[in-house]
Each structure stands twice: as structure tokens, then as C-alpha cells.
Design an enzyme around this catalytic site. Sequence first.
Site, short mmCIF file in Angstrom:
data_model
loop_
_atom_site.label_atom_id
_atom_site.label_comp_id
_atom_site.label_asym_id
_atom_site.label_seq_id
_atom_site.Cartn_x
_atom_site.Cartn_y
_atom_site.Cartn_z
N SER A 1 -41.74 5.49 -18.80
CA SER A 1 -42.31 6.35 -17.77
C SER A 1 -42.80 7.67 -18.40
O SER A 1 -43.51 7.64 -19.39
CB SER A 1 -41.26 6.56 -16.66
OG SER A 1 -41.87 7.04 -15.49
N ASP B 1 -45.11 -3.23 -11.45
CA ASP B 1 -44.83 -1.80 -11.48
C ASP B 1 -45.87 -1.07 -10.64
O ASP B 1 -46.99 -0.83 -11.10
CB ASP B 1 -44.84 -1.29 -12.93
CG ASP B 1 -44.37 0.15 -13.03
OD1 ASP B 1 -44.26 0.83 -11.99
OD2 ASP B 1 -44.09 0.60 -14.17
N HIS C 1 -40.52 -0.95 -12.55
CA HIS C 1 -40.63 0.20 -13.47
C HIS C 1 -39.34 0.30 -14.29
O HIS C 1 -38.53 1.20 -14.08
CB HIS C 1 -40.86 1.44 -12.61
CG HIS C 1 -41.26 2.65 -13.38
ND1 HIS C 1 -42.41 2.71 -14.12
CD2 HIS C 1 -40.68 3.88 -13.51
CE1 HIS C 1 -42.52 3.90 -14.68
NE2 HIS C 1 -41.49 4.62 -14.33
#
Lengths: 796, 796
Positions: free
Chosen positions: A368, A488, A519
Amino acid sequence: MKLNQFARLTPDHATQVQELAKLGFTTDPTLDLTTLVRTNLPLLFPEAYSPTAKQQALANVAIDAHRTLVDLTQAEVTHISRVEFYAAVLQLLGFEPFTDYPLDDPLAFMAQTQLPTIAEDIDTPAAFLDALYLLLTTRTKHLVNYLDALATRGFFKDFQGDTPRYLFFNGKAQNVFDARQLHREVVWIESDLDTDHDGQRDLLEATIFRPLETDHGLKMPVLFTANPYFHGTNDVDWITHEPSTRVAVKTHSRTKTEVTAAPATPPVLPHHPVNGEAREAEVYADENGIYALNDYFLGRGFVTVYSAGVGTRGSDGVRSTGGQSETDSAVAVIEWLTGARRAFTNRTDGIEIKAWWCNGKVAMTGKSYLGTLAIAAATSGVAGLKTVISESAISSWYDYYRENGLVVAPGGFQGEDADVLAVDTYSRQKTTGDFLRMKPTWDQALAAITAAQDRETGDYTAWWDARNYRNHLANITCDIVSTHGLNDWNVKPKNVIKLWEGLRALPIHKKLFLHQGQHVYVNNVLSLDFTDMMNLWLSYELLDVDNGAPDQLPNVTVQDNVEPETWHTYSDFGRDDDAHQQQRVNLATGTTHTRASFADNATATFSAHHETSDTYELEIVKPDSLYNEDRLWLDLPAFDHQVTLEGTPSVHLRLWIDAPTAILSVRLVDVGPAQRFGPVAKTVEAAGYPLGFDYKTTTILEFAKAAPTASKLITFGHVNVQNQKNAYENVPVTPGEPFTLDFELQPTHLTLPADRHLALIIHGADMAQTHRPTAVTNYHLDLEASTLTLPLRLKA
Amino acid sequence: MKLNQFARLTPDHATQVQELAKLGFTTDPTLDLTTLVRTNLPLLFPEAYSPTAKQQALANVAIDAHRTLVDLTQAEVTHISRVEFYAAVLQLLGFEPFTDYPLDDPLAFMAQTQLPTIAEDIDTPAAFLDALYLLLTTRTKHLVNYLDALATRGFFKDFQGDTPRYLFFNGKAQNVFDARQLHREVVWIESDLDTDHDGQRDLLEATIFRPLETDHGLKMPVLFTANPYFHGTNDVDWITHEPSTRVAVKTHSRTKTEVTAAPATPPVLPHHPVNGEAREAEVYADENGIYALNDYFLGRGFVTVYSAGVGTRGSDGVRSTGGQSETDSAVAVIEWLTGARRAFTNRTDGIEIKAWWCNGKVAMTGKSYLGTLAIAAATSGVAGLKTVISESAISSWYDYYRENGLVVAPGGFQGEDADVLAVDTYSRQKTTGDFLRMKPTWDQALAAITAAQDRETGDYTAWWDARNYRNHLANITCDIVSTHGLNDWNVKPKNVIKLWEGLRALPIHKKLFLHQGQHVYVNNVLSLDFTDMMNLWLSYELLDVDNGAPDQLPNVTVQDNVEPETWHTYSDFGRDDDAHQQQRVNLATGTTHTRASFADNATATFSAHHETSDTYELEIVKPDSLYNEDRLWLDLPAFDHQVTLEGTPSVHLRLWIDAPTAILSVRLVDVGPAQRFGPVAKTVEAAGYPLGFDYKTTTILEFAKAAPTASKLITFGHVNVQNQKNAYENVPVTPGEPFTLDFELQPTHLTLPADRHLALIIHGADMAQTHRPTAVTNYHLDLEASTLTLPLRLKA
């Protein structure tokens, strides 16, 4: 269970023997099979220190219903059948006869689990050594390889003598260091930034976890994670935006030049003076490491470093949500690690501290925002950064918070925006004295972000262009590993695929992993040997091991969405070549209508049913939905065979509306009753995955089928109807006048079985991600003039 | 947030000063306030090693909008206001101004959170030291006290010199040892058992985690967990029972004498010979500790020991599901720890190893089966066992698998029985060689359990009597701490309350904790300082610290079911005294009927709706339910004020049925729309609870309100209508002839707000826990002749 394995090397026999000898196994070619068995089998029980204890352990492992490994070590051995050998091997790997496999038929289970076996019975010393080598490199049911499992039971506990050294086996760094005892140090790195405008270079805090073996002269490489969340996050309720109840009519169209960011000019600043030097830090790091992959490598001779960057607790400066200052923050850490920048033991005394224990080679890791900053740092071309392992990363912040001239929230985070994330990560707030001193500066910086992000138009601007790392891919000199979830919807797959496409021509190695998760990290998914692949990769990149990692690892590894625990490998993804084909589908095909209309009143439907973003996202893709009236559902003709979509679908839509602007969304849906993967991977074994000898453990996961559903989202896209050309130019829309929209959906990879078909949903606002207009807008589609283009993979 | 704290001692000023001095704080009575502040505040930042680093840290903690702790250390200090002091203290404890509390009003937050404060502003050196002492013993937001938090940041890292020693503060052992570096040893303890009938004493494996400081002469006490699951469990699908489709008519009524177990006579067996002695083990323990409470105490100078008992991996013998041999297995470990029994370094060589590092004092810990064996061991009266901390434990196995002449499964485990658990824990199966050698013996032992448990009648027999530890409570000499969930339908609350009642008259200390959870530990629940209480307790019990623990800890601590984070303390539970009252409710009250009937066809309803045990348990207590026809729902008259139930409700029922036998179940339900606690505690902070310096962490939990429901189960009971007298005598039932049933429900503690009322559900078979008869039975209740007796607590 399938234990796929991509990182196992198969060197020639001589190399295998040499590597076995390095581990302490007896390999003397003059010895007979009996002696080799007798001397080597006891070494597989490192938790047993005495000959008797080893006998005890050997007696627990059966080779058939009547004999155990003890019998093998006490008899003259001239022949070991594959069945006997693998009956025992499966026990060594953690499987249980009667529960997992029949003791008298281990080979069927080995095959089904995709575990490798030797081809012939063992009749010679050489064949035994081959079998032993293969066993040591075979996967256990606890994610690690068998040799790794032995290490967690003490195989290497006495390996280090006075001079610490690495050990490589099968091309990978082994767990010969002590991950329990680390220097935990904090230093302050001097940057070239002055983001808080105090005339001083911003000092950036970095946290180092350093194995003690570095004290004895061993230089180690670094796994560095630029982690803005490292010192915690702030409550953002007060700044999270309410989705707007109107969509603005845009009046200011921009040019390409206007939306091109000017390169940042670093300020000219004095250096902090150096008044002395220290070899050890003066602050203990009280935060723990946050990524099991990093922790796993501590015992294999990698230092791990975390730094949160400008505006975080302990550092100077302010946050910029992906701005140049955050890239520079990450790069500064690498420059210090490689000797090109100074750091201090505290903020004021000028006592310099060098990364004297670093071998000058750095890899960046993280998911991320963390993986995003790894990509950002890579685009700097900084020396010493050899590779990044970037997971679920943003490659352009416009693709995170915006889409085709619209404000589009990350999935699960309706109302989040760049300013929200800036507040979230401004962890200087956690040190109240510091926060109070900085308050006016930070309030001003934050207000500037809120203004610049422009929630009114949603257009691409120079501010967003400065946060588009894809502008600078040509600078990249390090090798890139990317992982991303095909489901995601937080950091959407466009981020990784556009990066992949941008890297294609660069003279670097690049690897892509696409999984069926959302994610998430993929290092603890049982069916894939990801950590082991990264060991091969990092040993190659950072420790100069000549293991052929770039050739050994597939370029593209994609998890199948139908068959559990199945990973496909390809040489490229979605390429325009003879393995792929673009198939254009006219949207009138299969319908009796040439036109179709709907009135988007989704905001009212959403409110009337007390929907949340989560329930909306499930509801809007159901064949029969609360939103039936607010959308078009177009069933596409079924294929008569299983097909694989791979790449970026796009639509060409001809329509008119009864308003001067609107949001238009499309969703491509996999339709047909089926058990599909659930949104979250299942826990296979809590604390089942050991990260080192007498050290931490983590959870083993697997993506698994969930309860049957009628349909599932494959991919989607959103557009502002005024953005008919691109994300910055605006084309006025006249109510009642037809116009054309061409835009891409998120890239995907999907196996569609022959008994399922596709549907395209066309609707207005997306309650979970876009603004939520209250005015009802009527949409009229000219289906005959509209198409969907599907990218198909024709062959492997 | 409420941070209840029961373990904080308030010694006199002189003692506080003396204890502060032991920690290294400056306490010289001739010094002025300025000097005390200046010398002591920097010690609160142990992660900062240099004066400059400490200044940096002090500057981060604000005392008001303009000043920080640095200002306090640089000025002449004659006065520190409570507001300034606690503005800073809350930051030290992990709270944040602006997010958690207003910087200029910390005292309201302190009060609301139930954190203690000094009564006056700080104007004297003595007042400052009092405030400092109080701060060090105050809870942080991360479960541990502030001094514990300092320890996790290195406060004690240099405490040990050449001679290791304990440090006690506020009556509790502090984290002055290194939990990271442990001897991990396996030994084999010689028992007096021969459960596998090979003529040899069964050897029992034990695993020891021993701090290295014991090598330097320090003797430590032991936290011992008898854990049959320690080496894993087996798949039990094949032996788990299908609930029977019929309820047997019983033909053999037993007498009290027949169901009284004869004392076991230990066999006369030769000892294993001793051929030598070793001080260290020869097998490394490759299993990890399993209980965070145990791990927490490693760094405080407690050895932890796990042993799985007869029939588990590495040990001899066979399982007996709570039989004498399992009690003896646990006792044998304690006897070895206290020097009364021999152990060996392996199974064959006769090399004896003593627990030379043990101070001779042992506490047992653990939940469920583990806590059960702690109670079992306590009933042996074994010397050296000073206390047990027994959580969610079984006190009689009949109360786990049976009830009033019925087979009644533990909640969540329909079809489980003693033989299933025996298979589950027979981890010798995991060492295949050993398993194969033992197979005939084990098959025979298992068949005997299956026969003896008697799923046909469900009656109490001598076999079950041998598994009723309450028969031997008079032998107990150690102090007992029990915890139990008031919503634990796996090990039901009767187990702990009948134990509590049985212990009441014994001259031992006993403490009871009842929480709102199900079958869980309570050590990581944020609102309770359980671990700290246990530190006080164990320091008293095992390290002879004169801290008054038995008086300091409440006898009974009960979590409220309405107010979150609220724990009540009482001197006793459900006692027949003037704080309590039994209230009898005639079941015809509030109805217009004197009789009521229902036809139990629940098995058909259950099947028709594809119910599971989980969905059934929610459905059966709904006011409007799929099972409406299969039950009576009796709304009881509402109280006009809030009441507290405490103790064991019972029913007296007059009824007739149309069959010669039947299952009868009753459920007492809390009715009225309300948000009640959810079944599972919520995660407050994953990895938020540090268990030592540079050591493991665990998750912080809190019981929290869930979505509103119309009703919730309070307690229930089941009876076989043939067991009208007790669980072993049978009374024939004639169809159509009325009879009377008197039986108890599970004990409870419940606050019932005035706007909610009780309902009693009377039904037949319990799909989740009893057999599932397919024949429809009609029940006719004489409501006027039936009563429910409610135990009420009238005052605190």
C-alpha cells in the site's frame, strides 16, 4: 492442498553434494549407502542433542507399518524404495499418515500436493544424496522449506563461530543468524528538504533492527520499508469528506502543459554541523517491526530499517500525501545507508552516525502506501537501491483518489482524500509538545493540500501530476517485484498494470504477482512459496549470489480464480501479441433493443434502504437488485468454452442525458451460480509459520471458496461525462445531445468457465466511491453504437 | 474507556519512597522540588540513553499549550498543578490530547477512565514522590502499568549484575529478567502409572522454558500448564457421534453405591534405573508456549512448564479423558519440580535430571481442559502446588458431557463425547512409529471409554464419578483462582459455581472472576487488570512477597452485562444470606391459562430449515421463532425496577407427556430490544499488549455491545424425564400420567434493567446439545403447579 514451488533450484549432482557437505552432511563418495543413511538421517533431528535422543526421534518416523527410520539406520541398506522413502518424508514434512495420506501410498499424495519426488528407488549413495538434497528443498506444510524447518528446530544454532558468515543453500540465504538479539536503534537522517520552512534541513527519524553479528565485522544488506504508519495514525473522522450531493458543471478546461508538474527545486540550506561521531545510537527503538517478510530475513543476515518520513513522529516537516518530499524522505534513508548522506544520534548535538554495518545494498519492501513509496524511491534512480518488492502499491495518486475527471474514493474508504491521509499520517501529532510548536505550520500545509486536491472538478492537475510516479519510470535502474490483488478495490489494479506496462521496455528485471485477494500481503499464503522466491531474489540482488533468480522466477504469476491453490505463470501480462486477442462486443448483441434508458436515483435508493458502502457494492452487482431501476443490466452472449480474460477491458459508449453533467459507471460481472473465492483469505494455521529459530511466528492463510453467489464483480470504471477526451480537458455536455465516452475499466485476469457468462452493468453514481448526487439523471444509451472490448488470453 | 484496577497497593509514604529508591529514582529528603523534578523526570524515558535524547523526549510531552516537561526540568519548580501534571501524565500513559482528552482538562478524563490522581497540587518534594509512585502504578492504555511500559522500553535492561535478583515494586515481580533467551528443554518424568500395560512406568514428557538467570544460582518458581493439546490434536470427524434419533427408555436404575467410584490402586512397578545424572536436557523443546499470561511472567522470574500427560506425543500411556491417570500425570510433574520424583534426559539411558533451578513452588494455569487438570491436581493435595489459576474449567466431567440423565454436548460441539476428546488428544498418533507400535493397546483403551461413557442412558455412573473432582475437594490445600464466562455454554458455569460452593468452607484463599465472554481467557481484556492481579497473587504465593494479596484482591469479581467495562466486586457469590433472596414465580402468573401444551417436533423443524447448532441456538430464544410450535414461551411479570440475578435458578415442573420418556429443556431469556454484549470480545489493539522487554506482544480485547437484539439467553437446563430424583436413579414414566421435575438451570449473574423482562422457554430436545428424537412428543404443563425460582442479589 497444493504446495506450488517456484524457487527451488535443481543444480547438478556435484553442486548438490558440495552444498550438502557445507551443511555438515556426510557426502564422502567412497562410503556405501548404509553408512550414508546411518550418518545422515540423525542430522534431520536437530532438537535431539544426544545419540539416544536422536534414536528416539528416528523411531517415531515410520517407513511402513512395521519399520521406522531406526530400522534403516541399524540394518545394512542396499535399497530404499520410493514408497518407503516418501512414507517417511511426508512425516518429516509435517503430514500425518491416516489423517493426511495412507502410509503405504505416499506417492499419490506427493503428486496431488505437487511435492517433488525422486524418479527412481534409492540404490546408490549418489541417489540417496540426491533424494536428501531434494528433501531439504521441499516445502513443509508450515510454509517454509524442510531445511528452514530444521533451522527453526536448531539445525544452525551452533553454526556461527568467531567470525560470523553467511550460508547459502539452493541459492538462498539460510537462517544462521540470531533474530532474537538485535540492536534496536533510532537515528536522525539529514535531508535536503525544509518542508516546515524553518530554514533548517528536515531531520528524518529512522529505526534500525540490526543483528548483533554486524558487531563482528560482517556487513549486511538492508530491507528498508518506508512506512508512514510506523509511529501510528491519527483519528480522521473530522476531516473525512461527505460525498457531495451534486456533480459540478466544469467551466475551466486545462491544457496538457497546465497539468504538467514542474520539477521541484530543492532549497539551498545549510548543513547541520558535525561535532563528533558515534558508532552506536543513543535512542532505543521502541516500535516493533511490522512486516513478517522483513522479520523472516533478520535471521538470514539482513538488517531491517523503517522510516516514516516527513511529518511523522520524531521527524521534522509536514506530510504531502505522495508528494516529492515523501519520495525524497525515502531516498534520503537509502543515501544514508550507502554512505552518501549524514545522520545523527540525536536532533541537536551534531554527533554523526554512519551505517558502517551496511554492505551498501538496499531493497525496499511494503504494501500500500509503503509499497507506493518504494516505487517512488525507485523512480529517483538512487544508487544502492537494488530492488523493490512493492505490494498493492499506488503508481499514480490520481488513480487512487480520482478517475476520469471524478472524485472516486478507494474502496472501503468513501470520503477519504489526500488531505485525510495527510492528517492520518501526521504522527507528529502524537508528540504533543512537538505538535503544538508546529501547529500553525501544519494547519497551513494541510489547508494547501485540501485546496489543491480539488474535490469540485475531480480533474487531473499539475498537483496530481507531481504525484504520478509513472512520469519518471525511465529513471528506474533497480529491479522491480510487484504484487497486487485482482480484487483490490482500495488500490485498484490499474496502478500495478500501468506500472508494468511502463516498465516493459526498461533494461531491468521485473516480476509480477497477481493474487485473488484484496488489499493484502501474499507472503503467508500457503499455496505459494513467495517468501522463498524473495529469498532467492534478495540473495541475488543484495548478496551477489549467482543463483539465476531472474531466470528462475516467472515473469508473471497469476492465481486462478476458479481452481483453488493454482498459480499460472506467463512471460508477460496482457500484451498485444499472438497470445492475446481483443474481442469487441456490440452492446445490442443479444438484446432486442437498440436503445436502453435508466433514471439514476441511486442516492435515494441507497438512503431508503439504509445501505452502507459495503452492502451497496454487493447489491449493485446482483442480477436482481435494489438498484434494478437505477441501472442497465446487459447480459453478454455466453462463450461456448472456458475463456481467460487478461488485460484492460474498455468501453465505447454512445449516449445522451438530460443534464449538463453526470457520473457514469460500468461494472463487468461474472454471472452464474458458483462458489467463488471469498473476499478474505482463510486462516490455515494461526502462528503456524515460523520466522526463525526460537523467534516469532505468524499466521498461514489461503484464499478459499466461500458460499455460492449468483454473480461477482470482475472489474469496473467510472467517468465524468464532461471528460470525454481525458482527465483534464472538459467537453460541455448539452442535455439531450448525444456524445461518446471511451474509457478503460480496471485491468483484470479472469477464468470464466463455460457455464458462466458476463454481464455489463451501466449505471450512474457509485454510492461506495463517487459523489452521491440527489438530482435524478436520465441516461439513454444507443446500444447499437456502443461496444465493450474484452482482452482475451488465447494461450499460455 | 474504563481502566479498572484492583491490584494497585497504596503503601505508606515511607514505603513508597523506599521502593522508588530501589528503582533508581532520587528520593533524598533533603532535596528540593526543583532537584527532584530535574533528576527524576528524565528517568521516565529509558529508550533515550543520553541527556540530549532525554531532553528531546521531555520536549514532546506538553503540560499546557505552551510548555513541556523540558520547561519543568529547566525552571525553579515550587508548584505543579494537578492539571499540568495530569495533562502530561495522560501522554505518558499513551493517551493523546485533542484525540482522547482536552489538554487543559485532563482530570475529567482521568475520572471517567477511572485512573487515580493525587488529591492536591504538588507543592512539596514528598507530594512529588507520592505522585511519581502513583504514576508508576497507574494503568496505561496498553493493559500494562506505567512501570511495566517503561520496562518494555528498557527501564530494567541493565538491572541484572553478576548475581541475578528479583525486584518487587508495589508488591509485584518486575520485568528484570530476559524473556528472549531461555533454555528450552524436554525431560521425561517417571510416573507411578502403567496405562499402556507394558509393565513399565509410563514416562511423561515435559517441556521447560527456563530463563538463563537460573544458571547463575537463582532459583525460580514455576507456572505449570498441564495441556493435553500441547503437541497438537487429531482429526475426530470419524468418531464424533451423530445425535441419536431416539431417547432410550431406561431399564436399569442405579444406587448411590453403584455410582460411587472406587479409589484407584496404583500398580506396583519397578523404577527405571538411574545410570547417571545431567544438569541440562538433551532435547530442545520445539513447541512454543501457548499462554500469554505464562509468557508475561518469564521476564519476571518464573519458569514455565508444559506437559501434555499420558497418551500424548512423546509420553507413554493412553488417554482417559479426565481419569485418574491424567490427574496423576499432572501431579507427577509437580512432584518432579519439587524433588519428590525422578525424571530423565531421554527415555532409555537412565540419565536423571533434577529441577535443580526450581524454588519448590508451583502454580498451575490454563483454560478449559488445561484449567480442569489444574483443579484435578489441586484435589490431590500435592505438596509444592501453592495455587492454581484455573480458567473456564470442568469440575466434573458429567457436567461437561451429560446433564440430569441426558447426553448433553458442550455448546458448539454437538456429538462430542469423552471418546472423541480422547482421540483428539491422543497425540502419540502424530509420531507414526510410536502410534503403530501402540495401536492394539490404544484401540482397546478407546473402546473401553466408548463403552463406559454410555450414550444410551446418559446416566451418572461410577465411571463418571471417577471424573468428578468435586468428590475430593477436601484434599485441597492450595489457594484457588477461578475465572469463567457467564456465557460459556461449552464448559458451563455450573462447573465453576459448584466448585466455588464446594470450596467455601475450606481454609484456603479462593478468588472468582466471572466475565461476559464465552469460553475465553480474560488476561488480555483491557478493562480489567487481571494479569497485574495475578502478579500480586503469584508474587505472594510463589515468591513469599508479603503484599497482602489475599486481602487486596476481591473474593468475587463479576463483569456487568449492561454497562461496558464495569466490574462489580463481592465477598461471595449466590450465598444464602441477607444479601440474597430466592423468589419463586408461579408459571401461571400473568397468563390466563392454567395449563399449556406443545408438541415437540423440533428435529423436523431443524431439518426443514437447514439449521445448524449455531443458528438453532439463536433461533430458539427469539420471541417469534421457527420453533414457535415446538415450545412454550412464558413471559414472566416484569420487575418495576432493575434487578440482579445471582446464583442458580431452578424449576419445579408438573407435567405429563404421551411417551414413556422424553427430553425436557428450559431456557431463561432476557427479553426486550437492547444492544447486548456480542458473543466475542472485540479487538482493541492487535499486538498492543507487550509481554516483556523486546519480546512478544499479544492482542488487547474488550467485551463490547453488538447490534440490537430482541432477546438473549441467560441460562438453561435439560433433564431426562425419567431422572426425576437424580442423574442415576430412573423413575418410570407412564404416558398420560403427571409427574414432577425439579432441576437447576446453569448459575448466572445478570443485571436486568427495568425496561426488560424475563421469559421462560419450555421445550423438548435441544438440537444443539441433546439427542434429536424424530418421534413427536406432546408435553402438557400444569402451569399452576409449576414454578421458577429466581435467586436475586439484593445488595452489594
